[in-house]
Write a protein that holds these residues in place. Structure first.
Motif, PDB file in Angstrom:
ATOM      1  N   PRO A 150       0.815  -1.229   0.000  1.00 21.86           N
ATOM      2  CA  PRO A 150       0.000   0.000   0.000  1.00 21.86           C
ATOM      3  C   PRO A 150       0.844   1.274   0.000  1.00 21.86           C
ATOM      4  N   ALA A 151       1.946   1.275   0.753  1.00 23.72           N
ATOM      5  CA  ALA A 151       2.809   2.460   0.794  1.00 23.72           C
ATOM      6  C   ALA A 151       3.445   2.711  -0.564  1.00 23.72           C
ATOM      7  N   ALA A 152       3.895   1.652  -1.237  1.00 21.13           N
ATOM      8  CA  ALA A 152       4.493   1.805  -2.557  1.00 21.13           C
ATOM      9  C   ALA A 152       3.484   2.370  -3.546  1.00 21.13           C
ATOM     10  N   ARG A 153       2.243   1.905  -3.462  1.00 21.79           N
ATOM     11  CA  ARG A 153       1.203   2.418  -4.365  1.00 21.79           C
ATOM     12  C   ARG A 153       0.868   3.870  -4.051  1.00 21.79           C
ATOM     13  N   ARG A 154       0.923   4.242  -2.784  1.00 21.81           N
ATOM     14  CA  ARG A 154       0.726   5.658  -2.429  1.00 21.81           C
ATOM     15  C   ARG A 154       1.856   6.506  -2.992  1.00 21.81           C
ATOM     16  N   ASP A 155       3.099   6.028  -2.883  1.00 24.66           N
ATOM     17  CA  ASP A 155       4.230   6.752  -3.470  1.00 24.66           C
ATOM     18  C   ASP A 155       4.021   6.963  -4.967  1.00 24.66           C
ATOM     19  N   ALA A 156       3.596   5.895  -5.651  1.00 27.57           N
ATOM     20  CA  ALA A 156       3.406   5.971  -7.102  1.00 27.57           C
ATOM     21  C   ALA A 156       2.300   6.955  -7.459  1.00 27.57           C
ATOM     22  N   GLU A 157       1.220   6.926  -6.705  1.00 27.62           N
ATOM     23  CA  GLU A 157       0.103   7.837  -6.996  1.00 27.62           C
ATOM     24  C   GLU A 157       0.494   9.291  -6.731  1.00 27.62           C
ATOM     25  N   ARG A 158       1.213   9.523  -5.649  1.00 25.41           N
ATOM     26  CA  ARG A 158       1.652  10.900  -5.385  1.00 25.41           C
ATOM     27  C   ARG A 158       2.629  11.363  -6.459  1.00 25.41           C
ATOM     28  N   ALA A 159       3.480  10.458  -6.910  1.00 27.20           N
ATOM     29  CA  ALA A 159       4.404  10.800  -7.996  1.00 27.20           C
ATOM     30  C   ALA A 159       3.634  11.136  -9.272  1.00 27.20           C
ATOM     31  N   ARG A 160       2.594  10.362  -9.559  1.00 24.18           N
ATOM     32  CA  ARG A 160       1.776  10.633 -10.754  1.00 24.18           C
ATOM     33  C   ARG A 160       1.156  12.024 -10.682  1.00 24.18           C
ATOM     34  N   ILE A 161       0.532  12.324  -9.537  1.00 22.14           N
ATOM     35  CA  ILE A 161      -0.118  13.629  -9.375  1.00 22.14           C
ATOM     36  C   ILE A 161       0.896  14.764  -9.518  1.00 22.14           C
ATOM     37  N   THR A 162       2.060  14.589  -8.923  1.00 23.15           N
ATOM     38  CA  THR A 162       3.095  15.628  -8.976  1.00 23.15           C
ATOM     39  C   THR A 162       3.624  15.823 -10.380  1.00 23.15           C
ATOM     40  N   MET A 163       3.832  14.733 -11.119  1.00 18.68           N
ATOM     41  CA  MET A 163       4.307  14.861 -12.494  1.00 18.68           C
ATOM     42  C   MET A 163       3.294  15.602 -13.364  1.00 18.68           C
ATOM     43  N   VAL A 164       2.018  15.350 -13.152  1.00 20.42           N
ATOM     44  CA  VAL A 164       0.975  16.085 -13.883  1.00 20.42           C
ATOM     45  C   VAL A 164       1.080  17.572 -13.581  1.00 20.42           C
ATOM     46  N   GLU A 165       1.298  17.915 -12.303  1.00 18.73           N
ATOM     47  CA  GLU A 165       1.420  19.325 -11.914  1.00 18.73           C
ATOM     48  C   GLU A 165       2.663  19.962 -12.519  1.00 18.73           C
ATOM     49  N   TRP A 166       3.782  19.269 -12.423  1.00 20.41           N
ATOM     50  CA  TRP A 166       5.031  19.831 -12.941  1.00 20.41           C
ATOM     51  C   TRP A 166       4.994  19.991 -14.459  1.00 20.41           C
ATOM     52  N   ALA A 167       4.444  19.012 -15.156  1.00 23.05           N
ATOM     53  CA  ALA A 167       4.486  19.029 -16.624  1.00 23.05           C
ATOM     54  C   ALA A 167       3.572  20.085 -17.223  1.00 23.05           C
ATOM     55  N   GLN A 168       2.491  20.421 -16.538  1.00 23.21           N
ATOM     56  CA  GLN A 168       1.579  21.462 -17.034  1.00 23.21           C
ATOM     57  C   GLN A 168       1.178  21.218 -18.491  1.00 23.21           C
ATOM     58  N   GLY A 175       9.308   6.843 -14.579  1.00 25.34           N
ATOM     59  CA  GLY A 175       9.862   5.500 -14.533  1.00 25.34           C
ATOM     60  C   GLY A 175      10.601   5.252 -13.234  1.00 25.34           C
ATOM     61  N   GLY A 176      10.999   4.002 -13.045  1.00 23.42           N
ATOM     62  CA  GLY A 176      11.788   3.673 -11.870  1.00 23.42           C
ATOM     63  C   GLY A 176      11.439   2.321 -11.294  1.00 23.42           C
ATOM     64  N   ASP A 177      11.824   2.146 -10.029  1.00 22.13           N
ATOM     65  CA  ASP A 177      11.566   0.931  -9.266  1.00 22.13           C
ATOM     66  C   ASP A 177      10.360   1.205  -8.380  1.00 22.13           C
ATOM     67  N   PHE A 178       9.199   0.636  -8.762  1.00 20.09           N
ATOM     68  CA  PHE A 178       7.946   0.927  -8.071  1.00 20.09           C
ATOM     69  C   PHE A 178       7.679  -0.034  -6.909  1.00 20.09           C
ATOM     70  N   ASN A 179       8.460  -1.102  -6.822  1.00 17.68           N
ATOM     71  CA  ASN A 179       8.366  -2.070  -5.725  1.00 17.68           C
ATOM     72  C   ASN A 179       6.973  -2.679  -5.556  1.00 17.68           C
ATOM     73  N   VAL A 180       6.206  -2.725  -6.638  1.00 22.18           N
ATOM     74  CA  VAL A 180       4.923  -3.440  -6.674  1.00 22.18           C
ATOM     75  C   VAL A 180       4.797  -4.091  -8.046  1.00 22.18           C
ATOM     76  N   ARG A 181       3.864  -5.016  -8.140  1.00 23.71           N
ATOM     77  CA  ARG A 181       3.557  -5.637  -9.428  1.00 23.71           C
ATOM     78  C   ARG A 181       2.113  -5.334  -9.782  1.00 23.71           C
ATOM     79  N   GLY A 182       1.820  -5.395 -11.061  1.00 22.09           N
ATOM     80  CA  GLY A 182       0.449  -5.174 -11.495  1.00 22.09           C
ATOM     81  C   GLY A 182      -0.040  -3.756 -11.281  1.00 22.09           C
ATOM     82  N   LEU A 183       0.836  -2.780 -11.507  1.00 21.23           N
ATOM     83  CA  LEU A 183       0.500  -1.382 -11.240  1.00 21.23           C
ATOM     84  C   LEU A 183      -0.078  -0.712 -12.486  1.00 21.23           C
ATOM     85  N   SER A 184      -1.123   0.086 -12.274  1.00 22.63           N
ATOM     86  CA  SER A 184      -1.619   0.988 -13.315  1.00 22.63           C
ATOM     87  C   SER A 184      -1.797   2.360 -12.688  1.00 22.63           C
ATOM     88  N   LEU A 185      -1.581   3.404 -13.484  1.00 24.23           N
ATOM     89  CA  LEU A 185      -1.692   4.772 -13.002  1.00 24.23           C
ATOM     90  C   LEU A 185      -2.669   5.529 -13.893  1.00 24.23           C
TER      91      LEU A 185
END
Length: 231
Positions: A150-168, A175-185
């Motif tokens: 659950p913590a890894a998925r929270r990290d990934a989701e916060r990263a997704r939201i932040t990248m959307v904000e930064w990219a405008q 990309g990277g090591d997400f430490n989970v399997r079966g992830l979708s964002l």
């Protein structure tokens, strides 16, 4: 806000360097071997995790061509000179206690901006960091929490939201090591991955097949490379 200039192709590599270690243990510093491996592969941006903190500038200097680096320190970096002295001699014994960093290497382009966001303090500091390339495309690097799905998925989701904000609204890669399997964002395209190492994108589509690169005894993670295009 950044102005996006269309790019034709972007080759992205993600690799967890396992603190510069090999299996079986080499019993010595492996910077030359990791440099040679990175130098032999085709990539425009390399997203690296679990990097010895003194390696990013050395990698950028030793790799052929103009290579820029940006990095962020993660955990176990107090008394770093002492940690480094031990890690260079006995990396297989000190393991992650040699200190850690995440690094982005950029080859054939320039870095227009670098940002970092700490995702959590505990049980270890985890960061998202990203660069805006001269083209306007953002590329983010993440090493999510390990051993806690659950913590890894929270990290990934916060990263997704932040990248959307930064990219405008500009295209971006995460990309990277997400430490989970079966992830979708949500809203992102899964561009490719292997085990827990993934690449996602927005505004850029995968071109061709994902490649899992041969790295011999280096690291306990396989490097993953994908090519992305804008149409």
């Amino acid at each position: 806000s950044a102005v996006y200039v269309a790019v034709v192709r972007l080759r992205v590599l993600t690799w967890n360097l396992w603190h510069g270690r090999s299996m079986p243990p080499a019993g010595r510093d492996l910077l030359p071997e990791f440099t040679a491996a990175l130098g032999a592969w085709e990539w425009d941006v390399a997203l690296l995790q679990e990097v010895p903190p003194w390696w990013p500038p050395a990698l950028a200097e030793r790799l052929e061509g103009e290579v820029e680096h940006r990095d962020v320190l993660t955990s176990r970096n107090s008394l770093l000179p002492l940690r480094r002295a031990i890690a260079v001699r006995w990396p297989h014994k000190i393991k992650s206690n040699g200190g850690g960093a995440n690094a982005i290497l950029v080859r054939g382009s320039s870095v227009a901006e670098h940002r970092a966001l700490r995702l959590c303090w505990w049980p270890e500091r985890r960061w998202l960091h990203a660069v805006r390339l001269a083209t306007g495309v953002w590329v983010g690097n993440l090493h999510a929490t390990v051993g806690d799905d659950p913590a890894a998925r929270r990290d990934a989701e916060r990263a997704r939201i932040t990248m959307v904000e930064w990219a405008q609204n500009a295209p971006f890669v995460l990309g990277g090591d997400f430490n989970v399997r079966g992830l979708s964002l949500a809203g992102l395209t899964f561009a490719g991955g292997h085990d827990v190492d993934f690449v996602f994108s927005a505004g850029l589509a995968p071109v061709g097949d994902v490649e899992v690169l041969e790295r011999g005894p280096l690291s306990d993670h396989a490097p993953v490379a994908v090519t992305l295009g804008d149409g």
